[in-house]
Structure formats: structure tokens, C-alpha cells
Design a protein around this motif. Structure first.
Motif, PDB file in Angstrom:
ATOM      1  N   LYS A 185     -25.908 -16.334 -22.912  1.00 33.36           N
ATOM      2  CA  LYS A 185     -24.874 -15.726 -22.062  1.00 33.36           C
ATOM      3  C   LYS A 185     -24.207 -16.708 -21.107  1.00 33.36           C
ATOM      4  O   LYS A 185     -24.006 -16.421 -19.930  1.00 33.36           O
ATOM      5  CB  LYS A 185     -25.437 -14.536 -21.268  1.00 33.36           C
ATOM      6  CG  LYS A 185     -26.173 -13.509 -22.089  1.00 33.36           C
ATOM      7  CD  LYS A 185     -25.246 -12.788 -23.021  1.00 33.36           C
ATOM      8  CE  LYS A 185     -25.994 -11.671 -23.748  1.00 33.36           C
ATOM      9  NZ  LYS A 185     -25.594 -11.490 -25.100  1.00 33.36           N
ATOM     10  N   GLU A 213     -23.678 -16.732 -27.100  1.00 35.25           N
ATOM     11  CA  GLU A 213     -24.005 -15.306 -27.012  1.00 35.25           C
ATOM     12  C   GLU A 213     -25.488 -15.037 -26.772  1.00 35.25           C
ATOM     13  O   GLU A 213     -25.855 -14.004 -26.236  1.00 35.25           O
ATOM     14  CB  GLU A 213     -23.539 -14.583 -28.279  1.00 35.25           C
ATOM     15  CG  GLU A 213     -22.023 -14.552 -28.390  1.00 35.25           C
ATOM     16  CD  GLU A 213     -21.531 -13.718 -29.547  1.00 35.25           C
ATOM     17  OE1 GLU A 213     -21.729 -12.480 -29.504  1.00 35.25           O
ATOM     18  OE2 GLU A 213     -20.949 -14.301 -30.487  1.00 35.25           O
ATOM     19  N   TRP A 262     -21.261 -20.400 -21.281  1.00 34.98           N
ATOM     20  CA  TRP A 262     -20.296 -21.136 -22.103  1.00 34.98           C
ATOM     21  C   TRP A 262     -20.724 -22.577 -22.301  1.00 34.98           C
ATOM     22  O   TRP A 262     -21.228 -23.225 -21.390  1.00 34.98           O
ATOM     23  CB  TRP A 262     -18.914 -21.106 -21.447  1.00 34.98           C
ATOM     24  CG  TRP A 262     -18.259 -19.779 -21.580  1.00 34.98           C
ATOM     25  CD1 TRP A 262     -18.454 -18.684 -20.783  1.00 34.98           C
ATOM     26  CD2 TRP A 262     -17.320 -19.379 -22.579  1.00 34.98           C
ATOM     27  NE1 TRP A 262     -17.680 -17.640 -21.233  1.00 34.98           N
ATOM     28  CE2 TRP A 262     -16.978 -18.044 -22.327  1.00 34.98           C
ATOM     29  CE3 TRP A 262     -16.731 -20.033 -23.651  1.00 34.98           C
ATOM     30  CZ2 TRP A 262     -16.071 -17.341 -23.104  1.00 34.98           C
ATOM     31  CZ3 TRP A 262     -15.828 -19.350 -24.438  1.00 34.98           C
ATOM     32  CH2 TRP A 262     -15.510 -18.008 -24.162  1.00 34.98           C
ATOM     33  N   ASP A 282     -16.268 -15.418 -16.728  1.00 30.99           N
ATOM     34  CA  ASP A 282     -17.466 -16.243 -16.900  1.00 30.99           C
ATOM     35  C   ASP A 282     -17.113 -17.623 -17.432  1.00 30.99           C
ATOM     36  O   ASP A 282     -17.727 -18.619 -17.046  1.00 30.99           O
ATOM     37  CB  ASP A 282     -18.463 -15.566 -17.848  1.00 30.99           C
ATOM     38  CG  ASP A 282     -19.176 -14.396 -17.199  1.00 30.99           C
ATOM     39  OD1 ASP A 282     -19.156 -14.279 -15.959  1.00 30.99           O
ATOM     40  OD2 ASP A 282     -19.757 -13.593 -17.950  1.00 30.99           O
ATOM     41  N   GLN A 304     -14.602  -9.905 -18.222  1.00 29.24           N
ATOM     42  CA  GLN A 304     -15.740 -10.555 -17.600  1.00 29.24           C
ATOM     43  C   GLN A 304     -16.067 -11.854 -18.328  1.00 29.24           C
ATOM     44  O   GLN A 304     -16.436 -12.838 -17.709  1.00 29.24           O
ATOM     45  CB  GLN A 304     -16.964  -9.640 -17.601  1.00 29.24           C
ATOM     46  CG  GLN A 304     -16.868  -8.519 -16.604  1.00 29.24           C
ATOM     47  CD  GLN A 304     -18.043  -7.581 -16.698  1.00 29.24           C
ATOM     48  OE1 GLN A 304     -18.774  -7.559 -17.679  1.00 29.24           O
ATOM     49  NE2 GLN A 304     -18.231  -6.782 -15.668  1.00 29.24           N
ATOM     50  N   THR A 305     -15.928 -11.877 -19.626  1.00 30.57           N
ATOM     51  CA  THR A 305     -16.202 -13.078 -20.394  1.00 30.57           C
ATOM     52  C   THR A 305     -15.225 -14.186 -20.004  1.00 30.57           C
ATOM     53  O   THR A 305     -15.618 -15.332 -19.848  1.00 30.57           O
ATOM     54  CB  THR A 305     -16.130 -12.784 -21.910  1.00 30.57           C
ATOM     55  OG1 THR A 305     -17.056 -11.750 -22.212  1.00 30.57           O
ATOM     56  CG2 THR A 305     -16.486 -13.997 -22.720  1.00 30.57           C
ATOM     57  N   LYS A 306     -13.962 -13.855 -19.806  1.00 33.45           N
ATOM     58  CA  LYS A 306     -12.978 -14.849 -19.376  1.00 33.45           C
ATOM     59  C   LYS A 306     -13.324 -15.350 -17.973  1.00 33.45           C
ATOM     60  O   LYS A 306     -13.258 -16.553 -17.704  1.00 33.45           O
ATOM     61  CB  LYS A 306     -11.565 -14.257 -19.414  1.00 33.45           C
ATOM     62  CG  LYS A 306     -10.500 -15.286 -19.110  1.00 33.45           C
ATOM     63  CD  LYS A 306      -9.103 -14.738 -19.337  1.00 33.45           C
ATOM     64  CE  LYS A 306      -8.068 -15.781 -18.974  1.00 33.45           C
ATOM     65  NZ  LYS A 306      -6.713 -15.323 -19.231  1.00 33.45           N
ATOM     66  N   TYR A 339     -18.547 -19.589 -26.436  1.00 27.10           N
ATOM     67  CA  TYR A 339     -19.516 -18.740 -25.748  1.00 27.10           C
ATOM     68  C   TYR A 339     -20.849 -18.739 -26.463  1.00 27.10           C
ATOM     69  O   TYR A 339     -20.926 -18.523 -27.673  1.00 27.10           O
ATOM     70  CB  TYR A 339     -18.973 -17.307 -25.632  1.00 27.10           C
ATOM     71  CG  TYR A 339     -19.831 -16.425 -24.763  1.00 27.10           C
ATOM     72  CD1 TYR A 339     -20.020 -16.724 -23.420  1.00 27.10           C
ATOM     73  CD2 TYR A 339     -20.456 -15.308 -25.286  1.00 27.10           C
ATOM     74  CE1 TYR A 339     -20.803 -15.918 -22.611  1.00 27.10           C
ATOM     75  CE2 TYR A 339     -21.239 -14.493 -24.490  1.00 27.10           C
ATOM     76  CZ  TYR A 339     -21.416 -14.802 -23.150  1.00 27.10           C
ATOM     77  OH  TYR A 339     -22.198 -14.003 -22.362  1.00 27.10           O
TER      78      TYR A 339
END
Length: 173
Positions: free
Chosen positions: A132, A129, A134, A26, A22-24, A127
Motif C-alpha cells: 500500500k 498493492e 508507491w 497517496d 485517495q490513491t492519487k 502502486y
């Protein structure tokens, strides 16, 4: 008990993998948002996704906003037109120096002074954090050690950051 440990371990791996992917996704989504914001001259959004230390170097958000507006208005007055700003891909995400990072490949196409400028360039994504989303910066700037030390002190990475590639071609009527 061994079976329970294996199940818990598999669940943890599945959750971790899902969060990581999910981070990728995002990173790709946020890079596209920033790219589209550049095309649409939505500089508030561009600055939201700009690494804060870069904004500080520019004298803060208001000063950075003013610089972007003046720069793009001047370019527009000289016939500059942004035709395309695409995001072609995202590298794997790595955790280095306490940050999640990736490299974003972009493609920009512009017209100015009777020439079409096509550029494949790269962004470093970091990112945020807390909020939330980039942040991005031009990866080529990290090869300038003086600037790199101001923007990301003691920066080290194992990520492959390719060289930008730019082509100019005359526009023939």
C-alpha cells in the motif's frame, strides 16, 4: 427495484471515486516522502520507494544502499549540495498492464563546481498493492529500451512522459 439498483450503483461510484482520489493523494504523499528522503540522505526510505527490479539490477538492497552512500559522499566531497527537491504534481492515475501508474513532476536544485543546476524531471509511479505505497523510477530511463526491458519487461503506457529539462547557471558572488 430500479430505484434500489440506482442507489447501489451511485454508492459504488462514490466509493470507487473516493478510493481512486485517495490513491492519487497517496502518490503525491509518497513522492514527497521519497523526495525529502533524498534531501536528507535517508537512503533506506529512498530504497523503500524504489521499484524492486531496479534494486535487483543494483545487486540487492544492501548493494544499492552502499552505491547511494558512496555516490553521495563522493559528490559531497566535490562540493555538491542539494538545495531543493520538490514535487510539483501528479498526473491522473491509470491502470495499465495490471498496475496503477502515474507520472510525478519533480523539481531539483543543486549546486556543484560553482554552478547551480535546476532540473525539472519526471518519475513513473507504480502502486505497490501489497504494501500500500508507491514505488518510483526515473521516467527518462524508460526511453532506453534495453534498460526498460530489464526493469519493466514489455512496458507500454498511454501516459504522457515529458522530457526532462535541466538548466545550468554560474553562481556569481
Amino acid at each position: 427495484m430500479n430505484r434500489v439498483k440506482k442507489i447501489v450503483f451511485l454508492v459504488i461510484i462514490a466509493i470507487s471515486t473516493n478510493l481512486f482520489s485517495q490513491t492519487k493523494a497517496d502518490a503525491l504523499k509518497d513522492a514527497k516522502i521519497a523526495s525529502n528522503a533524498t534531501l536528507n540522505m535517508d537512503f533506506e526510505t529512498v530504497l523503500k520507494h524504489t521499484l524492486p527490479s531496479i534494486l535487483e539490477m543494483m545487486g540487492g538492497k544492501d548493494a544499492a544502499l552502499n552505491v547511494l552512500k558512496q555516490t553521495f559522499n563522493g559528490m559531497k566531497a566535490q562540493g555538491f549540495v542539494f538545495e531543493k527537491a520538490d514535487i510539483n504534481g501528479v498526473s491522473e492515475i491509470v491502470k495499465e498492464q495490471g498496475q496503477f501508474r502515474c507520472v510525478i513532476e519533480g523539481f531539483n536544485q543543486m549546486v556543484m563546481s560553482g554552478q547551480r543546476i535546476s532540473s525539472k524531471s519526471y518519475l513513473l509511479g507504480i502502486y505497490n498493492e501489497v504494501d500500500k505505497y508507491w514505488w518510483f523510477l526515473e521516467a527518462k530511463q524508460l526511453k532506453n529500451t534495453v534498460l526498460s526491458e530489464k526493469v519493466l519487461p514489455n512496458f507500454e503506457t498511454q501516459l504522457d512522459i515529458p522530457e526532462d529539462d535541466m538548466k545550468l547557471e554560474p553562481i556569481e558572488d
